[in-house]
Design a protein around this motif. Structure first.
Motif, PDB file in Angstrom:
ATOM      1  N   TYR A  13     -25.871  51.637 -18.740  1.00 52.78           N
ATOM      2  CA  TYR A  13     -26.176  51.531 -20.166  1.00 52.78           C
ATOM      3  C   TYR A  13     -27.618  51.932 -20.482  1.00 52.78           C
ATOM      4  O   TYR A  13     -27.940  52.183 -21.648  1.00 52.78           O
ATOM      5  CB  TYR A  13     -25.924  50.109 -20.649  1.00 52.78           C
ATOM      6  N   SER A 113     -17.865  44.836 -19.208  1.00 53.54           N
ATOM      7  CA  SER A 113     -17.794  46.280 -19.429  1.00 53.54           C
ATOM      8  C   SER A 113     -16.350  46.757 -19.321  1.00 53.54           C
ATOM      9  O   SER A 113     -15.498  46.051 -18.758  1.00 53.54           O
ATOM     10  CB  SER A 113     -18.664  47.015 -18.401  1.00 53.54           C
ATOM     11  N   PRO A 114     -16.032  47.949 -19.841  1.00 54.20           N
ATOM     12  CA  PRO A 114     -14.655  48.450 -19.777  1.00 54.20           C
ATOM     13  C   PRO A 114     -14.103  48.541 -18.359  1.00 54.20           C
ATOM     14  O   PRO A 114     -12.891  48.442 -18.159  1.00 54.20           O
ATOM     15  CB  PRO A 114     -14.762  49.840 -20.418  1.00 54.20           C
ATOM     16  N   HIS A 142     -14.909  37.112 -29.790  1.00 53.37           N
ATOM     17  CA  HIS A 142     -14.808  38.338 -30.581  1.00 53.37           C
ATOM     18  C   HIS A 142     -16.166  39.031 -30.700  1.00 53.37           C
ATOM     19  O   HIS A 142     -16.253  40.266 -30.592  1.00 53.37           O
ATOM     20  CB  HIS A 142     -14.257  38.021 -31.972  1.00 53.37           C
ATOM     21  N   GLN A 145     -17.155  40.893 -27.555  1.00 52.28           N
ATOM     22  CA  GLN A 145     -16.498  42.202 -27.483  1.00 52.28           C
ATOM     23  C   GLN A 145     -17.206  43.223 -28.365  1.00 52.28           C
ATOM     24  O   GLN A 145     -17.305  44.407 -28.013  1.00 52.28           O
ATOM     25  CB  GLN A 145     -15.033  42.057 -27.893  1.00 52.28           C
ATOM     26  N   LEU A 146     -17.714  42.751 -29.508  1.00 49.37           N
ATOM     27  CA  LEU A 146     -18.468  43.637 -30.387  1.00 49.37           C
ATOM     28  C   LEU A 146     -19.767  44.086 -29.725  1.00 49.37           C
ATOM     29  O   LEU A 146     -20.174  45.243 -29.871  1.00 49.37           O
ATOM     30  CB  LEU A 146     -18.765  42.921 -31.708  1.00 49.37           C
ATOM     31  N   HIS A 149     -18.847  46.772 -27.350  1.00 49.51           N
ATOM     32  CA  HIS A 149     -18.535  47.974 -28.120  1.00 49.51           C
ATOM     33  C   HIS A 149     -19.824  48.682 -28.548  1.00 49.51           C
ATOM     34  O   HIS A 149     -19.919  49.922 -28.464  1.00 49.51           O
ATOM     35  CB  HIS A 149     -17.704  47.604 -29.348  1.00 49.51           C
ATOM     36  N   GLN A 150     -20.815  47.917 -28.978  1.00 44.79           N
ATOM     37  CA  GLN A 150     -22.080  48.514 -29.386  1.00 44.79           C
ATOM     38  C   GLN A 150     -22.827  49.114 -28.190  1.00 44.79           C
ATOM     39  O   GLN A 150     -23.492  50.150 -28.326  1.00 44.79           O
ATOM     40  CB  GLN A 150     -22.954  47.473 -30.091  1.00 44.79           C
ATOM     41  N   GLU A 152     -21.353  50.460 -25.589  1.00 43.18           N
ATOM     42  CA  GLU A 152     -20.644  51.709 -25.312  1.00 43.18           C
ATOM     43  C   GLU A 152     -20.969  52.769 -26.364  1.00 43.18           C
ATOM     44  O   GLU A 152     -21.203  53.936 -26.035  1.00 43.18           O
ATOM     45  CB  GLU A 152     -19.133  51.456 -25.287  1.00 43.18           C
ATOM     46  N   LEU A 153     -20.988  52.357 -27.624  1.00 46.37           N
ATOM     47  CA  LEU A 153     -21.286  53.291 -28.714  1.00 46.37           C
ATOM     48  C   LEU A 153     -22.709  53.829 -28.587  1.00 46.37           C
ATOM     49  O   LEU A 153     -22.952  55.033 -28.760  1.00 46.37           O
ATOM     50  CB  LEU A 153     -21.108  52.585 -30.056  1.00 46.37           C
TER      51      LEU A 153
END
Length: 316
Positions: A13, A113-114, A142, A145-146, A149-150, A152-153
């Motif tokens: 990351y 992580s994924p 939740h 998870q956000l 997601h951030q 990864e984004l």
């Protein structure tokens, strides 16, 4: 738990020791408001410490891993709940409990992580004993998870889609952070700017498809030789930059010899005879390097000197 693989997942990351970002601060603020806690954090756990990407109610940016509640939280995927740290045999003598920030209750949700590695936690902390109800735990799941997601984004947005190198703005952020670290701790770093000799001519001759493949191959060659702590960015068409933390210009020059060999001996596209050669401009950080543009200017100056010397040799 495969600790080496977990650390590798975290390092992918490239977020440790970066500046605060609103996308993460917004999440910790939501936790603070909804759970009504004085302290919230997004904590990332590396080999020796927990480092806070976002924090509210904490004065420090990191703690040792030995005292970190989050180091316990990443041991499994379930929420890690401490309702009264003062009576918990694992934590009652912890300096974070007996002193600042006086942790008494803790809720930590692993950031997974994924590929399944727990790189840190999203945590809510109170200075009094308390229970965390099911609704609060579900919300934290939740939000964790956000956070992922951030992460990864952020990784995708900050990457050049052609070469996989950092974008110019993302690389500049790393340079800014290296300057801050140097000014505080005097840790040396070296900035390298790199361009490709006669790339425009080759691109015009063989076409953009071959030119793009050449850039991808150059990026792979550079990345292959760098350490996890180094940063690599694309700052222009055929222009790249490397940030080497913790080493001098002389040490960087030796590492760049490997980069040069890989690039000059590489095979690009379907044209066996196509060869490319890099030019380097190397600038070590100094006490006068207090801004990103100054450091780049020093490296660009060295690059021009290198190219003039190369032209002079070829004409002699």
């Amino acid at each position: 738990m495969d600790e080496a693989a977990r650390i590798s997942a975290l390092n992918r990351y490239q977020i440790l020791d970066t500046v605060p970002e609103e996308r993460f601060d917004r999440i910790t603020k939501i936790v603070q408001i909804v759970l009504d806690v004085p302290i919230t954090a997004i904590s990332l756990v590396d080999e020796k410490r927990q480092w806070f990407k976002s924090k509210l109610g904490l004065d420090v940016t990191e703690t040792s891993r030995e005292v970190a509640f989050c180091a316990h939280a990443i041991q499994n995927t379930d929420p890690f709940v401490i309702e009264n740290a003062s009576t918990d045999t694992r934590f009652k003598n912890n300096p974070l409990v007996t002193g600042d920030p006086n942790i008494q209750s803790y809720l930590g949700i692993p950031l997974v992580s994924p590929d399944g590695f727990k790189v840190g936690t999203l945590c809510a902390i109170d200075t009094v004993p308390r229970e965390f109800d099911a609704q609060s735990i579900e919300l934290m799941k939740h939000l964790s998870q956000l956070v992922v997601h951030q992460l990864e984004l952020r990784q995708r947005i900050d990457r050049d889609p052609l070469t996989g190198a950092l974008t110019r703005s993302a690389f500049a952020n790393d340079v800014k952070q290296a300057i801050s670290i140097f000014l505080k701790q005097k840790i040396p770093s070296t900035l390298v700017v790199l361009d490709l000799e006669n790339f425009k001519t080759l691109n015009d001759t063989f076409g953009n498809i071959i030119g793009d493949e050449l850039l991808r191959c150059v990026s792979e060659s550079v990345t292959e030789t760098l350490r996890l702590s180094d940063s690599f960015g694309r700052i222009g068409g055929e222009e790249f930059a490397i940030l080497m933390t913790g080493i001098s210009a002389e040490q960087a020059a030796k590492k760049l010899d490997q980069v040069r060999d890989l690039i000059e001996t590489g095979t690009f596209g379907r044209i066996e005879a196509l060869r490319i050669s890099p030019n380097f401009g190397i600038a070590q950080i100094s006490n006068d390097t207090d801004a990103v543009h100054k450091w780049f200017r020093n490296a660009d100056t060295e690059l021009r000197i290198t190219k003039r010397r190369r032209i002079s040799i070829s004409n002699s």
